[in-house]
Design an enzyme around this catalytic site. Sequence first.
Site: not given
Length: 311
Positions: A162, A185, A253, A256, A279, A288
């Site tokens: 990211r 995250k 993004h 990615r 994830h 994705y």
Amino acid sequence: MSLTLTPALRDALETWLAQEKALRGGTDNTLKAYRADVLRFLSFLAGHLGGAPGPADLRRLGKRDMRAWMAHERGRDLGARSLARALSAVKGFYRWLARREGFDPTAVLSVRAPRFRPGLPRPLDETAARAVLDIAGTQHETPWVAARDTAVVTLLYGCGLRVSEALSLTGRDHPLPDTLRIRGKGGKERLVPVLPAARAAVAAYARICPYPPAPEGPLFRGVRGGALNPRLVSRLMERTRLQLGLPASATPHALRHSFATHLLRAGGDLRAIQELLGHASLSTTQGYTAVDTTRLREVYEQAHPQGRARE
């Protein structure tokens, strides 16, 4: 927001947010969004109930009150995705408050979020991704800034980082090791292999950067020596995609997304890609990767015990 909270509810909200940050590793932006969503909900309740709500008022909320709030939000043109996010924040606060105050939150927690079709990512094809890496370094006339820009986009595409993760690297990470430990995250850590091309691009930038990397300082610097602003990375991609004639979906993004998609198309394991991206859910990784259902079925059958049994 002009809502006046009761002291008890203000204390409850701030305590919940502090615990979300401490226990779940919520980022400042996430906590800011949580606070805004819950405050907007409480602001609605103030009008709905005829006064600033307190913890006792929240005890008595039912499905009818929640439906009234959701209808109000829809009335101000809030989209289904944004409303679902706001409901999630409200439920999180309400669940925590119920545990602290000792009441049954079932009526509120059972309210369903509106359905929405998640937007599909639009990764670049391999030719376009390579072109971005080639062109990004030509957008600035200062050599060290051009080298920095090349290094950043190479990390985004070559390691699936990211923007926030790439820009969180410090001088302590230079020279880049074979494997980076990335905190993503929710504070979740993952190990990401570093391609030689990414290591070389960062090394080339560091050699000519006028601000020597300090262990605790940012690896990627702005022209005045401070940490590189992520908005500048977005502007870099905007200039690059205009030069290449790429669609507006070619954002930082998207690199990615492209990393994940190209790995899977090349035969990468979906579970391994999930780990590389950080994830929590395999379904997120599938979203994705812009691959056709035939390829996904092949990956599934190779990984599934029954699929392997047929070989």
